[in-house]
Design a protein around this motif. Structure first.
Motif, PDB file in Angstrom:
ATOM      1  N   SER A   1      88.021  14.734-110.243  1.00 29.59           N
ATOM      2  CA  SER A   1      86.747  15.445-110.345  1.00 29.59           C
ATOM      3  C   SER A   1      86.978  16.950-110.311  1.00 29.59           C
ATOM      4  CB  SER A   1      85.818  15.005-109.213  1.00 29.59           C
ATOM      5  OG  SER A   1      86.425  15.278-107.969  1.00 29.59           O
ATOM      6  N   SER A   2      85.935  17.690-110.495  1.00 33.47           N
ATOM      7  CA  SER A   2      86.020  19.156-110.575  1.00 33.47           C
ATOM      8  C   SER A   2      86.758  19.767-109.398  1.00 33.47           C
ATOM      9  CB  SER A   2      84.614  19.754-110.641  1.00 33.47           C
ATOM     10  OG  SER A   2      83.988  19.377-111.836  1.00 33.47           O
ATOM     11  N   THR A   3      87.617  20.719-109.728  1.00 34.22           N
ATOM     12  CA  THR A   3      88.356  21.441-108.695  1.00 34.22           C
ATOM     13  C   THR A   3      88.459  22.910-109.092  1.00 34.22           C
ATOM     14  OG1 THR A   3      90.438  21.593-107.468  1.00 34.22           O
ATOM     15  CG2 THR A   3      90.590  20.861-109.751  1.00 34.22           C
ATOM     16  N   THR A   4      88.437  23.778-108.100  1.00 38.49           N
ATOM     17  CA  THR A   4      88.631  25.210-108.346  1.00 38.49           C
ATOM     18  C   THR A   4      89.906  25.691-107.669  1.00 38.49           C
ATOM     19  OG1 THR A   4      87.276  25.748-106.414  1.00 38.49           O
ATOM     20  CG2 THR A   4      86.157  25.711-108.554  1.00 38.49           C
ATOM     21  N   ASN A   5      90.784  24.786-107.302  1.00 40.23           N
ATOM     22  CA  ASN A   5      91.998  25.147-106.570  1.00 40.23           C
ATOM     23  C   ASN A   5      92.979  25.985-107.380  1.00 40.23           C
ATOM     24  OD1 ASN A   5      91.076  23.797-104.359  1.00 40.23           O
ATOM     25  ND2 ASN A   5      92.198  21.920-104.774  1.00 40.23           N
ATOM     26  N   PHE A   6      92.867  26.011-108.679  1.00 40.04           N
ATOM     27  CA  PHE A   6      93.819  26.746-109.508  1.00 40.04           C
ATOM     28  C   PHE A   6      93.293  28.113-109.927  1.00 40.04           C
ATOM     29  CE2 PHE A   6      94.658  22.225-110.111  1.00 40.04           C
ATOM     30  CZ  PHE A   6      95.991  22.180-109.748  1.00 40.04           C
TER      31      PHE A   6
END
Length: 189
Positions: A106-111
């Protein structure tokens, strides 16, 4: 000198598969009778122009000779085909075609704090893909159909100037009609 009569002069044979322009994948084999109705393809494959090899295989022949040295009989078998192309896309549908999906991500903003990413986890183990391929020449004068195939794709992320692609190797199989290939020519009026 005797005159040569030609039944089929060159002008009547000028039908060529010039350059592969469009490649379509269908998840089910195609029979000759299926051509009487509309064909629905599952995916148009984005194939790199320089990454296509289509060689149906040289026949393997065995010569049986007599002690006199004369050929008694020649046995032939269909050779191994060398059909491959490079599919340049990492879109989910292409990934799903050539790799086994293990889990959705699912959506991630870790990068990147400003962008979100979603996708899937895959296995790089070889995955057999069955179905059919439809190949159109650039001028649409000839259509080649491989009515039943097995295909395997391997992911290539870095290859010089090329974008990432799947190197797809194709093995044509006989369909229910006993055909390995259909070659269709545009009819002229």
């Amino acid at each position: 000198m005797a005159k040569i009569t030609v039944t089929n002069p060159l002008s009547t044979l000028q039908t060529v598969f010039n350059k592969m322009d469009e490649v379509y994948y269908k998840s089910a084999p195609i029979a000759v009778d299926d051509l009487a109705t509309a064909i629905t393809a599952d995916i148009e494959l984005p194939v790199l122009a320089d990454g296509v090899t289509f060689n149906s295989g040289e026949p393997e022949k065995t010569e049986i000779k007599l002690t006199t040295g004369a050929n008694w009989v020649v046995r032939t078998e269909k050779g191994d085909s060398d059909i491959s192309f490079q599919v340049a896309s990492l879109k989910g549908k292409i990934n799903d075609l050539f790799m086994d999906k293990k889990k959705e991500i699912s959506s991630t903003t870790n990068f990147d704090e400003t962008e979100t990413y979603a996708g899937a986890a895959y296995s790089l183990a070889p995955k057999k893909v069955s179905g059919a391929l439809i190949l159109l020449s650039d001028n649409k004068d000839v259509i080649v159909v491989l009515p039943s195939i097995e295909m395997y794709g391997s992911l290539v992320l870095a290859d010089g100037d090329n974008p990432a692609y799947f190197n797809a190797t194709v093995t044509p199989l006989e369909n229910e009609d006993g055909s390995d290939i259909f070659i269709l020519e545009k009819e002229t009026a």
